[in-house]
Design a protein around this motif. Sequence first.
Motif, PDB file in Angstrom:
ATOM      1  N   ALA A 203       4.413   0.289   8.806  1.00 22.09           N
ATOM      2  CA  ALA A 203       3.358  -0.269   7.968  1.00 22.09           C
ATOM      3  C   ALA A 203       2.470   0.806   7.324  1.00 22.09           C
ATOM      4  CB  ALA A 203       2.520  -1.252   8.774  1.00 22.09           C
ATOM      5  N   PRO A 204       2.019   1.835   8.055  1.00 17.47           N
ATOM      6  CA  PRO A 204       1.199   2.856   7.387  1.00 17.47           C
ATOM      7  C   PRO A 204       1.910   3.526   6.218  1.00 17.47           C
ATOM      8  CG  PRO A 204       1.028   3.064   9.775  1.00 17.47           C
ATOM      9  CD  PRO A 204       2.137   2.081   9.505  1.00 17.47           C
ATOM     10  N   MET A 205       3.219   3.675   6.359  1.00 16.21           N
ATOM     11  CA  MET A 205       4.012   4.289   5.293  1.00 16.21           C
ATOM     12  C   MET A 205       3.951   3.430   4.032  1.00 16.21           C
ATOM     13  SD  MET A 205       8.018   5.340   5.685  1.00 16.21           S
ATOM     14  CE  MET A 205       8.812   6.505   4.585  1.00 16.21           C
ATOM     15  N   VAL A 206       4.019   2.106   4.210  1.00 13.35           N
ATOM     16  CA  VAL A 206       3.965   1.189   3.066  1.00 13.35           C
ATOM     17  C   VAL A 206       2.648   1.353   2.314  1.00 13.35           C
ATOM     18  CG1 VAL A 206       3.824  -1.239   2.395  1.00 13.35           C
ATOM     19  CG2 VAL A 206       5.558  -0.500   4.044  1.00 13.35           C
ATOM     20  N   PHE A 207       1.541   1.363   3.037  1.00  9.60           N
ATOM     21  CA  PHE A 207       0.243   1.449   2.363  1.00  9.60           C
ATOM     22  C   PHE A 207       0.006   2.829   1.760  1.00  9.60           C
ATOM     23  CE2 PHE A 207      -0.401  -2.201   5.189  1.00  9.60           C
ATOM     24  CZ  PHE A 207      -0.851  -3.122   4.259  1.00  9.60           C
ATOM     25  N   ASP A 208       0.527   3.849   2.400  1.00  6.97           N
ATOM     26  CA  ASP A 208       0.399   5.191   1.835  1.00  6.97           C
ATOM     27  C   ASP A 208       1.137   5.284   0.500  1.00  6.97           C
ATOM     28  OD1 ASP A 208      -0.275   8.013   1.854  1.00  6.97           O
ATOM     29  OD2 ASP A 208       1.833   8.389   2.339  1.00  6.97           O
ATOM     30  N   TYR A 209       2.360   4.782   0.468  1.00  5.68           N
ATOM     31  CA  TYR A 209       3.129   4.818  -0.781  1.00  5.68           C
ATOM     32  C   TYR A 209       2.523   3.874  -1.824  1.00  5.68           C
ATOM     33  CZ  TYR A 209       7.040   7.826   0.569  1.00  5.68           C
ATOM     34  OH  TYR A 209       7.820   8.904   0.917  1.00  5.68           O
ATOM     35  N   ALA A 210       1.974   2.749  -1.384  1.00  4.73           N
ATOM     36  CA  ALA A 210       1.342   1.816  -2.325  1.00  4.73           C
ATOM     37  C   ALA A 210       0.152   2.472  -3.010  1.00  4.73           C
ATOM     38  CB  ALA A 210       0.901   0.555  -1.591  1.00  4.73           C
ATOM     39  N   ASP A 211      -0.605   3.248  -2.250  1.00  4.40           N
ATOM     40  CA  ASP A 211      -1.756   3.945  -2.836  1.00  4.40           C
ATOM     41  C   ASP A 211      -1.338   4.960  -3.887  1.00  4.40           C
ATOM     42  OD1 ASP A 211      -3.493   2.528  -1.248  1.00  4.40           O
ATOM     43  OD2 ASP A 211      -3.695   4.088   0.274  1.00  4.40           O
ATOM     44  N   HIS A 212      -0.067   5.381  -3.832  1.00  3.73           N
ATOM     45  CA  HIS A 212       0.437   6.343  -4.817  1.00  3.73           C
ATOM     46  C   HIS A 212       1.306   5.670  -5.880  1.00  3.73           C
ATOM     47  CE1 HIS A 212      -0.788   9.063  -1.560  1.00  3.73           C
ATOM     48  NE2 HIS A 212      -0.930   9.967  -2.507  1.00  3.73           N
ATOM     49  N   GLY A 213       1.226   4.332  -5.963  1.00  2.04           N
ATOM     50  CA  GLY A 213       1.863   3.608  -7.057  1.00  2.04           C
ATOM     51  C   GLY A 213       3.317   3.241  -6.854  1.00  2.04           C
ATOM     52  N   ASP A 214       3.844   3.348  -5.642  1.00  2.00           N
ATOM     53  CA  ASP A 214       5.242   2.998  -5.404  1.00  2.00           C
ATOM     54  C   ASP A 214       5.436   1.503  -5.592  1.00  2.00           C
ATOM     55  OD1 ASP A 214       7.897   4.134  -3.881  1.00  2.00           O
ATOM     56  OD2 ASP A 214       7.475   2.051  -3.328  1.00  2.00           O
ATOM     57  N   ALA A 215       6.391   1.111  -6.435  1.00  2.00           N
ATOM     58  CA  ALA A 215       6.571  -0.291  -6.806  1.00  2.00           C
ATOM     59  C   ALA A 215       6.959  -1.161  -5.622  1.00  2.00           C
ATOM     60  CB  ALA A 215       7.624  -0.413  -7.910  1.00  2.00           C
TER      61      ALA A 215
END
Length: 295
Positions: A203-215
């Motif tokens: 889960a932390p990986m998902v939010f980290d990538y989301a903060d960097h615009g990962d679709a």
Amino acid sequence: MMVLGVDGGGTSCRAALATAEGRIVGRAKVGPANIRTDLNGARDSIMAAVRDAFASAGQDIASIPDTPALLGLAGANVGTYGVQLRAALPFTHCLIQSDTMIALEGAVGMGDGAIAILGTGSAYLAREANEIRELGGWGFLIGDQGSGARIGRDLLEETLLAFDGIVPGSPLTEAVLAAHRGDPGQIVEFTTSATPGDFATYAPMVFDYADHGDAVAIKIADRAAAAVEASLDALKLKQDAPRCLLGGLAAQIGPRLSAHHQALISPPLQDALGGAISMAVRLFADRDVSHAGPY
């Protein structure tokens, strides 16, 4: 007289020893204590946390059986797990509640309000005019939308869908596949023995990538936020009743809620362990348990 409070979930188990006035004098934290997924392991974690809390307070562990205990545990809302655990514990006076009940007590006190617990699992609880309404808490295989375990499961699903060319991939799905040596079979093998906590590590990986615009990350995170909003709406609370987001993912999901829902969110009064102590004081400290029968 002293009282014990325990908060046990899929990631950790915390215990606190407090005076009859609710002043905490000892704390401890150990491994997971979900009684539905691992009853014996949960019992071991609970007793380890209790012993450590007594040690932290400088109290004799020989007093543990005579200390009234209020346990709020993940899995206590399903089947007979709570009854089975109660029979395996040494406490003369003990009450087992779901972890959502102590979290509600901690967040909103004894008044009206609701909580969304967003951790390894997810669950919702509301109280209005002394009526309790509960949603979720069914486990990530068939529920727990918005939880760490469900977010991790969704990420692995998206990774395999991207590998098969069914949906577009992203740097996130590529990173997950690379972590499994580019072999989707390793992802499948991981899922055969993975616990909810294992899935939640993604889960932390998902939010980290989301903060960097990962679709893909944004899609998964927004799906989780939408699930939280739908569950809060289903509780049908009055507009002015407090709603609190709790758990390890509250800080990540809260900002992703719509402006309407963010305006309804209030900070909790205290955490779930504090709620367990408050409930223990209310239920045990005002009565003479030395002359009461076991419960």
